[in-house]
Write an enzyme that holds these catalytic residues in place. Structure first.
Site, PDB file in Angstrom:
ATOM      1  N   GLU A 253       0.891  -1.173   0.000  1.00 35.38           N
ATOM      2  CA  GLU A 253       0.000   0.000   0.000  1.00 35.38           C
ATOM      3  C   GLU A 253       0.914   1.202   0.000  1.00 35.38           C
ATOM      4  O   GLU A 253       1.586   1.486   0.991  1.00 35.38           O
ATOM      5  CB  GLU A 253      -0.917  -0.034   1.230  1.00 35.38           C
ATOM      6  CG  GLU A 253      -2.123   0.878   1.067  1.00 35.38           C
ATOM      7  CD  GLU A 253      -1.957   2.184   1.815  1.00 35.38           C
ATOM      8  OE1 GLU A 253      -1.550   3.157   1.145  1.00 35.38           O
ATOM      9  OE2 GLU A 253      -2.215   2.238   3.015  1.00 35.38           O
ATOM     10  N   CYS A 287      -1.779   8.718   2.857  1.00 41.43           N
ATOM     11  CA  CYS A 287      -1.499   8.216   1.504  1.00 41.43           C
ATOM     12  C   CYS A 287      -2.623   8.564   0.533  1.00 41.43           C
ATOM     13  O   CYS A 287      -2.389   8.842  -0.639  1.00 41.43           O
ATOM     14  CB  CYS A 287      -1.311   6.697   1.528  1.00 41.43           C
ATOM     15  SG  CYS A 287       0.056   6.144   2.540  1.00 41.43           S
ATOM     16  N   GLU A 384       3.871  13.336  -4.732  1.00 41.28           N
ATOM     17  CA  GLU A 384       3.239  13.257  -3.416  1.00 41.28           C
ATOM     18  C   GLU A 384       4.023  14.127  -2.436  1.00 41.28           C
ATOM     19  O   GLU A 384       5.200  13.903  -2.196  1.00 41.28           O
ATOM     20  CB  GLU A 384       3.198  11.809  -2.926  1.00 41.28           C
ATOM     21  CG  GLU A 384       2.430  11.656  -1.627  1.00 41.28           C
ATOM     22  CD  GLU A 384       2.338  10.206  -1.174  1.00 41.28           C
ATOM     23  OE1 GLU A 384       1.285   9.827  -0.650  1.00 41.28           O
ATOM     24  OE2 GLU A 384       3.324   9.470  -1.334  1.00 41.28           O
TER      25      GLU A 384
END
Length: 472
Positions: A253, A287, A384
């Site tokens: 993940e 995330c 990100e």
């Protein structure tokens, strides 16, 4: 505007020891070397923690392998009793754990108290319910546990990520060696104490603290049958390469750059709350954070005015103050990355705005920030940032919104805001994201699977689907 008096949660509810060892085979044992874990809001040292070596990982995996023989042979109903017991102890100690999490991580106490801890307990309750029903989970009539699971978790939700990984592994009959993040090891070590309190058999859960090398020893250990990792895409790639061809099962993940899409018929005030929750919850250390806002051109001006008004009411400061909305950035390294990418956003021509807010003198802090005039070529729209920074883009048609939302190497989550159910379903069907929220954001539930694809990883955690990775 209302003026708030400080309402700090008491630190006295949690007792942090000056040092912690490794939790192996039911006991705490010292390591050769130690590292310090600090409070990111004040930079004070909270404790010294053992740095796990290859020999320590060997001992932990060996303990898990021995325990697997008896743990996997227990009836599911017996394993469920331990999971139920752990869940109830977590509830009983939730105030203590919430304060600990906020001290070690920097997140506001109202988030650790009202979001993280209830979800942690709920995951153990949920998977306790599955432990004696595995033949009905849809993965074959007589599924078997895999063996020893090596699990590596991040620093943004230390205790919740632990629950996401340990609960399904134990329910399925596996044993675990878990490596918490270097900057947030304390709640995992407290969880080790909960395992003892619940009289979990020695070796079923082992906690080995350390840095990246400790995690690498664990992932590459030849006697680990299953690897589960949550963290950066870059490290995820390295792990995928290291386990390729070994026969180990792997779930990843990884990062995200989620689009939060607001259509012109969306309820503006509700959408603004969702945008704020999507990117400023947990300081943007999420995330699946809604870090790209795609707003329909005709309402962009109105929505941005409302968003700026709402951001001006956010309170940044002491994580233990119950009024705090945005806490401390988790580490100096993460603050440096957020600062660097934000400066690049300005250099590339985007317009930066933050509400007036005074930041504390000590600790790691970053004011909630939005960038307008962002294009898809900007680095802040592609990379990100993992902080409280929102990039705002506009669109005219649903097709343009879908194209912009999918124009990313990531595929973890997305949000859609519209009054029309048909529009929500039509757009959701075309978004390349593992989780799509409709008229809400960052909503989690133990019964619902979570995970991504593309560079956001593969495999699912949560729900019935979360068992599959731990069953043969």
């Amino acid at each position: 505007m209302l003026e708030y008096a400080p309402a700090p949660e008491s630190r006295s509810v949690v007792q942090i020891a000056p040092s912690y060892g490794l939790f192996i085979d039911g006991d705490f044992t010292p390591g050769k070397d130690v590292f310090k874990t600090i409070n990111p809001a004040s930079e004070e040292v909270l404790s010294e923690v053992a740095l796990g070596s290859p020999e320590d990982v060997d001992r932990a995996v060996a303990a898990a392998r021995r325990a697997f023989e008896t743990w996997s042979a227990r009836p599911g109903s017996e394993r469920a009793k331990y999971l139920f017991r752990i869940a109830r102890i977590i509830q009983e100690r939730s105030r203590e754990l919430a304060v600990l999490e906020s001290l070690d991580n920097g997140k506001p106490i109202k988030e650790s108290r009202d979001v993280d801890l209830p979800l942690v307990a709920a995951h153990f309750f949920y998977y306790a319910g599955w432990a004696d029903k595995l033949p009905y989970a849809g993965f074959g009539p007589s599924p078997r546990p895999l063996g020893v699971a090596g699990q590596v978790i991040p620093w943004n939700f230390p205790l919740l990520m632990l629950a996401w990984k340990i609960a399904p592994a134990l329910a399925a009959g596996n044993t675990v060696v878990l490596k918490p993040a270097e900057t947030t090891p304390l709640s995992a070590l407290f969880f080790a104490d909960i395992c003892r309190q619940a009289e979990l058999p020695p070796g079923v859960v082992n906690i080995v603290t350390g840095a990246g090398d400790t995690g690498r020893y664990l992932v590459e250990h030849p006697d680990v049958d299953k690897v589960a990792f949550t963290g950066s895409t870059e490290v995820g790639r390295q792990i995928a390469r290291s386990v390729a061809g070994t026969g180990k099962r792997l779930t990843l993940e990884l990062g995200g750059k989620a689009a939060n899409i607001v259509f012109d018929d969306a309820p503006i005030d509700q959408a603004v709350e969702g945008i704020v929750n999507g990117i400023f919850f947990n300081q943007g250390h999420v995330c699946c954070a809604g870090s790209r806002l795609l707003v329909q051109e005709s309402i962009a001006e109105q929505l941005l005015a409302s968003l700026k008004r709402r951001m001006s009411t956010l309170r940044v400061g002491d994580p233990l103050d119950k009024n705090t909305d945005v806490g401390a950035i988790n580490s100096a390294a993460q603050l440096a990355r957020i600062t660097e990418l934000s400066e690049i956003g300005t250099e590339e021509g985007a317009e930066r705005w933050s509400p007036e807010c005074s930041l504390p003198d000590r600790g790691f802090w970053f004011a909630p920030t939005i960038f307008t005039g962002v294009t898809q070529a900007h680095r802040i729209a592609r990379e990100e940032i993992f902080g409280p920074v929102l990039s705002v883009l506009t669109f005219r048609t649903p097709d343009e919104a879908i194209e912009k939302a999918n124009n990313t190497p990531y595929g973890l989550s997305a949000g859609i805001w519209s009054e029309k159910g048909s529009r929500i379903l039509a757009v959701a069907d075309k978004l390349r994201a593992g989780v799509v929220w409709a008229n809400t954001f960052n909503k989690f539930d133990p019964t619902s699977p979570f995970g991504g694809y593309k560079e956001s990883g593969y495999g699912r955690e949560g729900g019935r689907h979360g068992l599959e990775a731990y069953l043969a």
